[in-house]
Enzyme design. Structure first.
Site, PDB file in Angstrom:
ATOM      1  CE  LYS A 202      -2.300  -1.336   3.676  1.00 37.37           C
ATOM      2  NZ  LYS A 202      -1.745  -2.679   3.915  1.00 37.37           N
TER       3      LYS A 202
ATOM      4  NE  ARG B 172      -4.917  -0.238  10.503  1.00 40.09           N
ATOM      5  CZ  ARG B 172      -3.778  -0.794  10.131  1.00 40.09           C
ATOM      6  NH1 ARG B 172      -3.679  -2.087  10.015  1.00 40.09           N
ATOM      7  NH2 ARG B 172      -2.732  -0.051   9.885  1.00 40.09           N
TER       8      ARG B 172
ATOM      9  NE  ARG C 166       6.582  -2.976   6.592  1.00 41.38           N
ATOM     10  CZ  ARG C 166       5.265  -2.918   6.586  1.00 41.38           C
ATOM     11  NH1 ARG C 166       4.625  -2.421   5.544  1.00 41.38           N
ATOM     12  NH2 ARG C 166       4.569  -3.375   7.609  1.00 41.38           N
TER      13      ARG C 166
ATOM     14  NE  ARG D  38       7.536  -0.071   9.456  1.00 45.41           N
ATOM     15  CZ  ARG D  38       6.507   0.200   8.667  1.00 45.41           C
ATOM     16  NH1 ARG D  38       6.706   0.680   7.464  1.00 45.41           N
ATOM     17  NH2 ARG D  38       5.293  -0.022   9.080  1.00 45.41           N
TER      18      ARG D  38
ATOM     19  NE  ARG E  47       1.171  -5.291  11.513  1.00 47.58           N
ATOM     20  CZ  ARG E  47       1.997  -4.646  10.711  1.00 47.58           C
ATOM     21  NH1 ARG E  47       3.299  -4.841  10.806  1.00 47.58           N
ATOM     22  NH2 ARG E  47       1.543  -3.812   9.802  1.00 47.58           N
TER      23      ARG E  47
END
Length: 190
Positions: free
Chosen positions: A14, A89, A128, A134, A146
């Site tokens: 995204k 969400r 990522r 992160r 998640r």
């Protein structure tokens, strides 16, 4: 004013696709993740609360997120619309967004969903985490939480926006350019 929702599981691309969408269609990108990370970096009270929830793989309360987004709608000018990334969400958030927009006679223009399989979600998020450092993306347990949270709370939005005639899906497997072209084909209709 146009209001697009960029939808899909964590790691679907995204953020990567949002940049081109914003540029091509003169939109203001509202990433709830980026808004929350800004609060965390600033060390605000909201940031401390968000950090604790995010590290456990949970969502930040709706009223906090809705308030941040409404502020963006009110203060950003010189664009043809907004691209919401990471919001809504849940059905409750979608209803809050509908109510917020209805107050000014507006509504969601379209939902563009980038879809990838769960195994690819795990692979992309782990990649990522390494690339961007992160910490919230580094743990397999957090990633699995998640993914489970996405399926339980966010996937019902597919039916919500299908019922409203505003749901459009782009396959998220392929090169960045191939996926981008699928998204542009959808957005060019509006």
């Amino acid at each position: 004013m146009k209001y697009y929702i960029l939808f899909g599981p964590p790691g679907a691309g995204k953020g990567t696709q949002a940049t081109a969408m914003v540029e091509k269609y003169n939109l203001h990108h509202i990433s709830t993740g980026a808004l929350l990370r800004k609060e965390i970096a600033a060390g605000t009270e909201l940031g401390a609360l968000a950090k604790d929830l995010i590290e456990k793989g949970n969502f930040v309360p709706d009223e906090v997120v809705v308030g941040m987004i409404e502020n963006e709608f009110r203060t950003v000018t010189g664009v043809d619309g907004f691209l919401l990334d990471g919001f809504p969400r849940t059905i409750a958030q979608a209803q809050a967004l509908d109510s917020m927009l209805a107050k000014s006679g507006e509504g969601v223009t379209a939902t563009v969903s980038i879809m990838i399989p769960d195994a690819m979600v795990m692979e992309r998020i782990k990649g990522r985490a390494l690339k961007e450092g992160r910490a919230d993306d580094a743990s397999e347990d957090v990633i699995n939480n998640r993914i489970a949270t996405y399926h339980a709370q966010t996937e019902p939005l597919i039916e919500y926006y299908k019922t409203a005639g505003k749901y459009h899906e782009a396959e998220g497997v392929g090169t960045i350019e191939e996926i981008r072209e699928r998204i542009f084909t959808i957005m060019d209709k509006f």
